[in-house]
Design a protein around this motif. Structure first.
Motif, PDB file in Angstrom:
ATOM      1  N   ASN A 256       0.800  -1.229   0.000  1.00  9.16           N
ATOM      2  CA  ASN A 256       0.000   0.000   0.000  1.00  9.16           C
ATOM      3  C   ASN A 256       0.834   1.281   0.000  1.00  9.16           C
ATOM      4  OD1 ASN A 256      -2.538  -1.335   0.108  1.00  9.16           O
ATOM      5  ND2 ASN A 256      -2.250  -1.684   2.295  1.00  9.16           N
TER       6      ASN A 256
ATOM      7  N   PHE B  42      -7.160   8.622   8.826  1.00  5.46           N
ATOM      8  CA  PHE B  42      -6.067   7.651   8.889  1.00  5.46           C
ATOM      9  C   PHE B  42      -4.986   8.103   9.870  1.00  5.46           C
ATOM     10  CE2 PHE B  42      -1.719   6.931   7.339  1.00  5.46           C
ATOM     11  CZ  PHE B  42      -1.632   5.560   7.513  1.00  5.46           C
TER      12      PHE B  42
ATOM     13  N   LYS C 280      -6.176   7.645  13.397  1.00  4.58           N
ATOM     14  CA  LYS C 280      -6.200   6.221  13.745  1.00  4.58           C
ATOM     15  C   LYS C 280      -4.790   5.686  13.985  1.00  4.58           C
ATOM     16  CE  LYS C 280      -8.413   2.305  14.283  1.00  4.58           C
ATOM     17  NZ  LYS C 280      -9.310   2.103  15.435  1.00  4.58           N
TER      18      LYS C 280
ATOM     19  N   GLU D 230      -3.281   3.804  17.281  1.00  2.00           N
ATOM     20  CA  GLU D 230      -2.602   2.506  17.193  1.00  2.00           C
ATOM     21  C   GLU D 230      -1.147   2.568  17.653  1.00  2.00           C
ATOM     22  OE1 GLU D 230      -3.830  -0.538  16.230  1.00  2.00           O
ATOM     23  OE2 GLU D 230      -5.806   0.403  16.292  1.00  2.00           O
TER      24      GLU D 230
ATOM     25  N   LYS E  91       1.865  -2.334  10.361  1.00  4.26           N
ATOM     26  CA  LYS E  91       0.652  -1.750  10.957  1.00  4.26           C
ATOM     27  C   LYS E  91       0.025  -0.722  10.020  1.00  4.26           C
ATOM     28  CE  LYS E  91       0.732  -1.999  16.005  1.00  4.26           C
ATOM     29  NZ  LYS E  91       0.676  -1.164  17.238  1.00  4.26           N
TER      30      LYS E  91
ATOM     31  N   ASN F 274      -1.762  -2.439   7.225  1.00  2.03           N
ATOM     32  CA  ASN F 274      -3.034  -3.002   7.686  1.00  2.03           C
ATOM     33  C   ASN F 274      -4.088  -1.918   7.897  1.00  2.03           C
ATOM     34  OD1 ASN F 274      -1.986  -5.597   7.641  1.00  2.03           O
ATOM     35  ND2 ASN F 274      -1.392  -5.577   9.804  1.00  2.03           N
ATOM     36  N   LEU F 275      -3.665  -0.762   8.437  1.00  2.00           N
ATOM     37  CA  LEU F 275      -4.606   0.344   8.638  1.00  2.00           C
ATOM     38  C   LEU F 275      -5.173   0.832   7.304  1.00  2.00           C
ATOM     39  CD1 LEU F 275      -2.973   2.635  11.385  1.00  2.00           C
ATOM     40  CD2 LEU F 275      -5.158   1.411  11.517  1.00  2.00           C
TER      41      LEU F 275
ATOM     42  N   ASP G 197      -5.542  -0.943   4.630  1.00  3.62           N
ATOM     43  CA  ASP G 197      -6.501  -1.960   4.197  1.00  3.62           C
ATOM     44  C   ASP G 197      -7.853  -1.766   4.894  1.00  3.62           C
ATOM     45  OD1 ASP G 197      -4.991  -3.292   2.344  1.00  3.62           O
ATOM     46  OD2 ASP G 197      -4.137  -4.704   3.792  1.00  3.62           O
ATOM     47  N   GLU G 198      -7.835  -1.444   6.188  1.00  2.00           N
ATOM     48  CA  GLU G 198      -9.066  -1.223   6.941  1.00  2.00           C
ATOM     49  C   GLU G 198      -9.859  -0.047   6.383  1.00  2.00           C
ATOM     50  OE1 GLU G 198      -8.419  -0.867  11.132  1.00  2.00           O
ATOM     51  OE2 GLU G 198      -7.163  -2.669  11.222  1.00  2.00           O
ATOM     52  N   PHE G 199      -9.150   1.022   5.990  1.00  2.56           N
ATOM     53  CA  PHE G 199      -9.831   2.198   5.461  1.00  2.56           C
ATOM     54  C   PHE G 199     -10.372   1.937   4.066  1.00  2.56           C
ATOM     55  CE2 PHE G 199      -7.968   4.399   8.985  1.00  2.56           C
ATOM     56  CZ  PHE G 199      -8.769   5.516   9.160  1.00  2.56           C
TER      57      PHE G 199
END
Length: 471
Positions: free
Chosen positions: A392, A418, A421, A425, A463, A466-467, A469-471
């Motif tokens: 990403n 983002f 967040k 995290e 991390k 992954n964040l 991907d979550e968004f």
């Protein structure tokens, strides 16, 4: 009534009412609390945050005092319209990162810090030199010093700069308390010009932007892989009066760009042709990991027609607490520069000036730089390898040195959310908007590799992936 989605840090030394004030202020500036939104009552906030009503009242009173909310008798507290909203909102991520960095938990991963961590500071050498200097000079190191700087230090720096092909006498060097003070002196050099215009890269170093904003007009030009497009620059110069150019020529902050020799020479040619000065901020040139060490732009500046105001800080190379930087001001402006320094700060720490002098004279400096550079090179290579394999993230320009990677987010996400967040995290980073004069939201982040360990670099980037991907 608007619910507050904030938490107080019980482990922070900062008082609760200050934390509550800062957090509500941030929610307002980020737009999470809109004009007209009603805040919870003092009693409700007291129960929610498990603090006294007096503490909540103190926070609300501060918010009212500084114009963020208004109290309407019998109804409650409401968010009000803020003057100068755009500027505060733009610099908020930077301010929040500094605030967050003051109480980072041990589990947090710090990608935002722009200096090496304290474990790399030459503490034992500093202690030894402090003792030696106090025995040699006594209390005189705590007296007001020569406003231009301790002469013997300037002599040592004159010899040191010869290695960079910068040939100046001690009388041409001005010692200051840091880069920001140097920039304040620069502004005073041209204070008679009420329409002062400064040209900077887009993006550029945010602390320079913060100093220039409000004091002069800021004009920006896009930064390419090897410097500015010289044709575009000359088009600007043909139609606008530019008084100053500010640039980090070697390992630019935040992009890592190193200007090509051709563009350096062209910049100096245009400076003479269109009568402007170039402020060269040389903070990172010692930290090169591939190829040869780049020379400063100042090394190309011609005697008797100087156009470069040269700045070099020792906060990055030794430690921030040394609080010493040097300036080389063209002869025509030297006396005015010394007077400007006197008006801002009559003296710079005598003890730290003497320590820096001996640090260089006794040859500790090259050994220290070599040690730090070897450590950072390993981190640089490690972060580069991990970013190359990220799904990403993509490096915009591969740097050859410095402290940072300028990284593009490949997916379309809400950047502000983002960033918030990431902090939740335990990841501290700087969003790209911090580095643009316009404050425009861009899908780019600056990642520093100076503080995190190799394991933290790998864990942190995973991390972030992954964040996204979550968004």
């Amino acid at each position: 009534m608007k619910r507050l989605s904030i938490e107080l840090n019980k482990n922070s030394e900062e008082k609760y009412y200050i934390q509550l004030y800062e957090d509500i202020k941030s929610e307002i500036l980020l737009g999470n609390l809109q004009v007209g939104d009603k805040l919870p009552s003092i009693r409700q906030s007291s129960i929610k945050f498990k603090i006294s009503m007096t503490t909540v009242l103190q926070a609300y009173s501060m918010l009212e005092k500084y114009g963020y909310i208004e109290k309407i008798p019998g109804k409650g507290c409401f968010v009000k319209k803020i003057e100068n909203f755009t500027l505060e909102k733009k610099v908020l991520p930077l301010l929040n990162t500094f605030k967050y960095g003051q109480y980072l938990e041990s589990s947090a991963i710090n990608f935002s810090n722009g200096t090496p961590p304290s474990k790399y500071f030459p503490l034992e050498i500093y202690k030894k030199l402090s003792k030696d200097i106090l025995e040699k000079y006594g209390a005189s190191v705590f007296e007001y010093q020569n406003v231009q700087g301790v002469q013997s230090l300037r002599e040592v720096l004159s010899e040191y700069l010869e290695k960079e092909d910068i040939f100046v006498t001690e009388n041409e060097i001005l010692i200051t308390s840091g880069t920001q003070q140097c920039l304040e002196i620069v502004l005073k050099l041209f204070s008679e010009n009420l329409e002062l215009t400064v040209l900077v890269s887009d993006p550029t170093y945010p602390n320079a932007l913060n100093i220039f904003q409000g004091n002069c007009n800021i004009r920006t030009i896009e930064l390419e892989e090897d410097g500015w497009n010289m044709e575009k620059l000359e088009e600007i110069l043909k139609h606008e009066k530019i008084d100053l150019v500010y640039e980090v020529i070697n390992f630019h902050n935040p992009t890592g760009v190193v200007w090509s020799d051709e563009k350096r020479k062209k910049l100096l040619h245009l400076a003479k042709k269109y009568n402007f000065y170039v402020v060269e901020d040389d903070s990172f040139s010692e930290f090169f990991y591939t190829g040869e060490k780049p020379k400063p732009l100042k090394s190309l500046d011609r005697i008797n027609s100087e156009r470069v105001i040269y700045i070099r800080t020792f906060s990055k190379t030794i430690m921030p607490g040394i609080g010493i930087a040097l300036m080389i001001i063209p002869p025509l402006l030297q006396e005015k520069g010394i007077l400007a320094k006197y008006g801002i700060d009559t003296t710079t720490s005598g003890l730290n000036q003497r320590i820096l002098e001996e640090f260089i004279r006794e040859n500790y400096f090259p050994e220290h730089i070599s040690k730090i550079k070897n450590i950072l090179k390993v981190k640089y290579e490690h972060m580069f390898k991990i970013l190359e394999n990220s799904k990403n993230l993509k490096i915009v320009i591969k740097p050859r040195g410095g402290f940072f990677f300028w990284v593009r987010i490949l997916k379309d996400i809400n950047i502000e959310n983002f960033y918030g967040k990431a902090i939740e995290e335990g990841i501290s980073l700087l969003p790209g908007s911090t580095f643009y004069n316009s404050g425009k939201m861009v899908p780019i982040i600056r990642l520093s590799f100076t503080v995190p360990t190799l394991t933290e670099i790998e864990k942190g980037i995973k991390k972030i992936d992954n964040l996204i991907d979550e968004f």
